[in-house]
Scaffold this motif. Sequence first.
Motif, mmCIF file in Angstrom:
data_model
loop_
_atom_site.group_PDB
_atom_site.id
_atom_site.type_symbol
_atom_site.label_atom_id
_atom_site.label_comp_id
_atom_site.label_asym_id
_atom_site.label_seq_id
_atom_site.Cartn_x
_atom_site.Cartn_y
_atom_site.Cartn_z
ATOM 1 N N ASP A 32 0.855 -1.190 0.000
ATOM 2 C CA ASP A 32 0.000 0.000 0.000
ATOM 3 C C ASP A 32 0.882 1.229 0.000
ATOM 4 O OD1 ASP A 32 -2.004 2.123 1.020
ATOM 5 O OD2 ASP A 32 -3.244 0.336 0.765
ATOM 6 N N SER A 33 0.344 2.332 -0.489
ATOM 7 C CA SER A 33 1.098 3.583 -0.510
ATOM 8 C C SER A 33 0.955 4.349 0.800
ATOM 9 C CB SER A 33 0.637 4.462 -1.674
ATOM 10 O OG SER A 33 -0.734 4.764 -1.540
ATOM 11 N N SER A 34 0.125 3.849 1.694
ATOM 12 C CA SER A 34 -0.093 4.484 3.000
ATOM 13 C C SER A 34 0.626 3.690 4.094
ATOM 14 C CB SER A 34 -1.591 4.530 3.314
ATOM 15 O OG SER A 34 -1.809 4.750 4.691
ATOM 16 N N PHE A 35 1.513 4.385 4.826
ATOM 17 C CA PHE A 35 2.240 3.730 5.915
ATOM 18 C C PHE A 35 1.269 3.140 6.929
ATOM 19 C CE2 PHE A 35 4.202 3.836 10.132
ATOM 20 C CZ PHE A 35 5.305 3.029 9.904
ATOM 21 N N ARG A 36 0.248 3.894 7.277
ATOM 22 C CA ARG A 36 -0.746 3.434 8.261
ATOM 23 C C ARG A 36 -1.448 2.159 7.776
ATOM 24 N NH1 ARG A 36 -6.192 4.846 10.297
ATOM 25 N NH2 ARG A 36 -6.080 4.447 12.524
ATOM 26 N N ALA A 37 -1.816 2.124 6.501
ATOM 27 C CA ALA A 37 -2.476 0.932 5.955
ATOM 28 C C ALA A 37 -1.558 -0.284 6.018
ATOM 29 C CB ALA A 37 -2.917 1.191 4.517
ATOM 30 N N VAL A 38 -0.276 -0.097 5.717
ATOM 31 C CA VAL A 38 0.686 -1.199 5.768
ATOM 32 C C VAL A 38 0.817 -1.718 7.200
ATOM 33 C CG1 VAL A 38 3.134 -1.792 5.507
ATOM 34 C CG2 VAL A 38 1.961 -0.532 3.710
ATOM 35 N N GLU A 39 0.938 -0.814 8.151
ATOM 36 C CA GLU A 39 1.071 -1.221 9.554
ATOM 37 C C GLU A 39 -0.190 -1.923 10.055
ATOM 38 O OE1 GLU A 39 3.867 -1.221 11.472
ATOM 39 O OE2 GLU A 39 4.687 -0.772 9.497
ATOM 40 N N LEU B 233 5.658 -0.768 1.806
ATOM 41 C CA LEU B 233 5.185 0.571 1.493
ATOM 42 C C LEU B 233 5.595 0.833 0.049
ATOM 43 C CD1 LEU B 233 3.865 3.139 2.622
ATOM 44 C CD2 LEU B 233 6.147 3.927 3.236
ATOM 45 N N ASP C 104 4.134 2.520 -4.025
ATOM 46 C CA ASP C 104 3.146 3.085 -4.931
ATOM 47 C C ASP C 104 2.921 2.047 -6.022
ATOM 48 O OD1 ASP C 104 1.444 4.659 -6.365
ATOM 49 O OD2 ASP C 104 2.992 5.991 -7.134
ATOM 50 N N PRO D 121 -8.998 3.049 -5.606
ATOM 51 C CA PRO D 121 -9.785 4.253 -5.315
ATOM 52 C C PRO D 121 -10.960 4.388 -6.277
ATOM 53 C CG PRO D 121 -7.625 4.817 -6.199
ATOM 54 C CD PRO D 121 -7.636 3.343 -6.003
#
Length: 141
Positions: A3-10, A28, A30, A51
């Motif tokens: 995922d391009s979002s750190f929060r989503a990966v975590e 992480l 794109d 999206p």
Amino acid sequence: MVDSSFRAVELARANAVTNGLSEVTALLSDGWEAVPELLQGQVSVVLANPPYHTDYRVPRCLLAGARRFLRTGGNCYFVVKRAGWYRQRFQSVFRNASVREVGGYSVVRGLKSDGVSGEKVPTGKLARRQAAAAERKRRRR
């Protein structure tokens, strides 16, 4: 998991551990940029929730990578709001594209074949974008 979002990966990593999946790699990235090339043709399943408000750049990229990284017999699933464009695109990239409606969403599935029948090689705009992306990646190395 990518995922391009750190929060989503975590969060994905934590959910995997919570559900007993201890050997999971979460990157992480794109799109497919950080996925090692040695995984080409080795991935069994690609799951994506692209999206919804987009020019289809992201789903095109995800589909191109899925086709490259999936093994023969591997499945690609996208959860989407409107299935029309996705149904057509999956049919052009994979064999046996199907759509299933679930709770106001559509799950679009494509099966990667061995290339003998049903699977088309991307052409036109998609093929040019893939070639340009590969060239940019080659130049960065």
